[in-house]
Design a protein around this motif. Sequence first.
Motif, short mmCIF file in Angstrom:
data_model
loop_
_atom_site.label_atom_id
_atom_site.label_comp_id
_atom_site.label_asym_id
_atom_site.label_seq_id
_atom_site.Cartn_x
_atom_site.Cartn_y
_atom_site.Cartn_z
N VAL B 257 29.65 31.23 27.69
CA VAL B 257 29.24 32.60 27.38
C VAL B 257 28.64 33.21 28.64
CG1 VAL B 257 27.64 34.00 26.02
CG2 VAL B 257 28.77 32.02 24.99
N VAL B 258 28.99 34.45 28.94
CA VAL B 258 28.39 35.13 30.10
C VAL B 258 27.79 36.45 29.65
CG1 VAL B 258 29.96 34.04 31.75
CG2 VAL B 258 30.57 36.25 30.77
N GLY B 285 30.60 38.41 27.46
CA GLY B 285 31.77 37.82 26.79
C GLY B 285 31.87 36.33 26.97
N ILE B 286 33.07 35.82 26.79
CA ILE B 286 33.33 34.38 26.89
C ILE B 286 34.44 34.15 27.91
CG2 ILE B 286 34.28 32.40 25.61
CD1 ILE B 286 32.79 33.47 23.15
N VAL B 287 34.22 33.15 28.78
CA VAL B 287 35.20 32.87 29.83
C VAL B 287 36.47 32.30 29.21
CG1 VAL B 287 35.69 31.51 31.91
CG2 VAL B 287 33.41 32.49 31.56
N PHE B 288 37.60 32.98 29.50
CA PHE B 288 38.89 32.56 28.96
C PHE B 288 39.68 31.77 29.99
CE2 PHE B 288 43.37 33.45 27.78
CZ PHE B 288 43.34 32.99 26.47
N ASN B 292 40.14 27.37 39.73
CA ASN B 292 39.51 26.07 40.06
C ASN B 292 39.84 25.55 41.44
OD1 ASN B 292 42.09 25.22 39.81
ND2 ASN B 292 41.77 23.85 38.08
N ASP B 293 40.28 26.43 42.32
CA ASP B 293 40.58 26.00 43.68
C ASP B 293 39.36 26.34 44.55
OD1 ASP B 293 41.57 25.76 46.30
OD2 ASP B 293 43.60 26.19 45.65
N PRO B 294 38.91 25.44 45.39
CA PRO B 294 37.71 25.75 46.19
C PRO B 294 37.93 26.83 47.25
CG PRO B 294 38.59 23.59 46.79
CD PRO B 294 39.36 24.04 45.59
N LEU B 295 39.17 27.11 47.60
CA LEU B 295 39.44 28.18 48.57
C LEU B 295 39.93 29.41 47.80
CD1 LEU B 295 41.39 26.38 51.45
CD2 LEU B 295 39.01 27.11 51.46
N ILE B 296 39.35 30.54 48.11
CA ILE B 296 39.87 31.77 47.48
C ILE B 296 40.12 32.83 48.52
CG2 ILE B 296 38.93 31.50 45.15
CD1 ILE B 296 36.75 33.48 45.98
N MET B 297 41.18 33.58 48.28
CA MET B 297 41.44 34.74 49.13
C MET B 297 40.95 35.99 48.39
SD MET B 297 45.55 35.27 48.80
CE MET B 297 46.01 33.58 49.05
N GLU B 298 40.85 37.07 49.14
CA GLU B 298 40.45 38.34 48.54
C GLU B 298 41.43 38.69 47.42
OE1 GLU B 298 40.34 41.33 51.55
OE2 GLU B 298 39.74 42.91 50.17
N ASN B 299 40.93 39.27 46.40
CA ASN B 299 41.73 39.71 45.24
C ASN B 299 42.08 38.58 44.28
OD1 ASN B 299 41.71 42.25 46.32
ND2 ASN B 299 43.84 42.69 45.81
N THR B 300 41.73 37.34 44.60
CA THR B 300 42.03 36.25 43.68
C THR B 300 41.37 36.51 42.34
OG1 THR B 300 42.17 34.65 45.47
CG2 THR B 300 41.71 33.75 43.29
N GLU B 301 42.11 36.25 41.29
CA GLU B 301 41.53 36.38 39.95
C GLU B 301 40.73 35.11 39.68
OE1 GLU B 301 44.26 36.49 36.60
OE2 GLU B 301 42.97 37.99 35.67
N ILE B 302 39.41 35.22 39.66
CA ILE B 302 38.61 34.01 39.50
C ILE B 302 38.20 33.77 38.04
CG2 ILE B 302 37.69 33.47 41.77
CD1 ILE B 302 35.64 35.52 41.48
N TYR B 303 38.11 34.81 37.28
CA TYR B 303 37.85 34.63 35.85
C TYR B 303 38.62 35.67 35.05
CZ TYR B 303 33.72 31.81 37.03
OH TYR B 303 32.89 30.84 37.52
N ARG B 304 38.92 35.29 33.82
CA ARG B 304 39.29 36.28 32.81
C ARG B 304 38.28 36.10 31.69
NH1 ARG B 304 45.82 36.22 31.99
NH2 ARG B 304 46.21 36.47 34.21
N ILE B 305 37.69 37.19 31.30
CA ILE B 305 36.62 37.11 30.29
C ILE B 305 37.05 37.87 29.04
CG2 ILE B 305 34.22 37.77 29.80
CD1 ILE B 305 33.70 37.46 32.83
N ILE B 306 36.84 37.24 27.90
CA ILE B 306 37.09 37.94 26.63
C ILE B 306 35.91 38.90 26.45
CG2 ILE B 306 37.60 37.73 24.18
CD1 ILE B 306 38.05 34.69 24.73
#
Lengths: 312, 311
Positions: B257-258, B285-288, B292-306
């Motif tokens: 829950v966030v 909401g709740i994380v959907f 899970n990759d330790p490297l992220i580039m700009e614009n990476t979708e890191i979460y989708r939340i309900i």
Amino acid sequence: MIKEIASIELPVHENLSIRKTHLAPFVDGGEHKRLSLVTGIHGDELDGQYIVYEVIRRVQEHPEYLAGEVDLYPAINPLGVDMAIRAIPMFDLDMNRIFPGSEKGVMAEYFAAALTGDLYGSDLVIDIHSSNIYVQELPQIRVNEQFEERVMEYARGMNTDIVWVYSSANALEATLAYTMNTLGVPAIVAEMGVGHRINRAECNQMLTGIFHVMQTMGIWTGPVEEVRTSLVTREGEVSVIRCENSGVFVSHRSGLGAVSQGELIGEIILPMEGRVIQEVRAPHDGFVFTLREHPVVYAGDLIARIHGGMYE
Amino acid sequence: MNKEIIYTLDGLYRDPFQVEGFRFGQGNRSACIVGASRGNEIQQMYICSQIVQALKRLEEQGDIVNENEILVIPCMNPYSMNVGKRFWPSDNQDLNRSFPGKADGEVVSRISHAVLERVKGYNYGMQFTSFYMPGDFIPHVRMMETGYQSASLANLFGTPYVLIRKPKPIDTFTLNYNWQLSGTNAFSIYAGGLEEIDENAAKQAVSSVLRFLTRMGIIRYRNHSGYIASVIHDEDLMSVQANLAGLWKGCKKPGDVVEYGEVLGQILDPYEGHVKGEIVSPTQGIVFFAHNDPLIMENTEIYRIIRRMHE
């Protein structure tokens, strides 16, 4: 002038950008047309690199002939070009299946949306592809029959041997050309050569066509060479030959072009058994415009496309 | 249990490529379960292998209800699996983007055609599949909005969520989409990750399939009744993207829950280690989905939340 279309930051101290070279007349004479040349959507297709270079070189040599705008986008998938990989490396995603993209999307979709937006307003988009590493393609223009009326004049002027008008049923909606055409921007697809290579002669053939089209559009006032009359072929006039069994294809042809009915195109062999398992012969008189390049084949792999005859 | 070969293709120097199926019971084509279509969908193949185990036991006990046939295809693409490649080994084509396929088409098209022809006609179709970006989903059942979808049926799996999503043009080449068009009630099931076996997620997935088969009267099996699923649509999900690049230290996982404004993770400079920025939740909401990759580039979708979903 080089302009950045879109950029994102990569994880470890590097930015990834797609850029274009914008060519415009010295004197702004008011209304003029705009041609956009796009290439490098697939990282293993490199003929467009030479074509972009040569268009810029010729225009810079004679800037006085330029009467309109030309935008050249040499590497839509810059990491793919750099790594000689067809798809977008990190995602293994075919960039030509994600248009029109999304401004709020992840890297590939974001770039696709930025490109779509930047191309909007062009009077013609030419998306230049080479083949992949598996088959060799004669220089050709591909046109979706749904947009034939709008783009055929340009397609015929491209100095290619073949203009292939394919059925809408086989069109892939998420390609750049389909997207631009549906947005009202005329777009054609140029195909040629083979992946991972630059065929200078075929590039020069295509360049003759590009400058001819530029002249037709009123963008280029300099001298241009005569263009050849393209053979227009349609879905029902193309026979597609696939191999029946897995093996190694050995071509008996010295190149693409005219073929007679029954002529041996090549053999599929089983090296360990020392025998031929399939003779590939032309089913009719015609014109070979696609031919297998990579020898190892599975049942179903494409061996040749031949124009001529009428088929269901 | 009867084993069958659904499709065979000769290799040049490799053993023949074969798609194998495992059939339980006999009679009406009741349910078909399909696993890996890509060479790195290890978890998806593993789940199917465990379903095969469970169905074997049930069949031996006489707990497959008469006049019901169940088919399980754990892996459609063993050639790619054996060389550690996601797509087809030679030309890198995606088998799950080649449906409905053609009998006289190219290689992956022939495989997809043969598989679809075999799995057509089952009342219920279940496919374990994966996402193209690295990350984990909350276990859920997914249906495409083709006009034939039925959220109430999807609810019978007892997973916490059912997602109904609008197909994009590219989705029209998937098994799920073409299965639905052929008249089968087709579901995609997301359970755990990809290249590593997640035992807990696999157990939940096996249970959800057995629960569904029980509720449809295909098997006799007693297990927990699961959840009454929350049905969500694309528009209920809010995407949270990285506005910077670097090393990613996320602090939420699927199901958490966030709260609005809560810190979801930090982006660090990969060399100097300082915090470049924090990602805060734009919604309650709740994380959907969680990257899970330790490297992220700009614009990476890191979460989708309900959005606006409470526990």
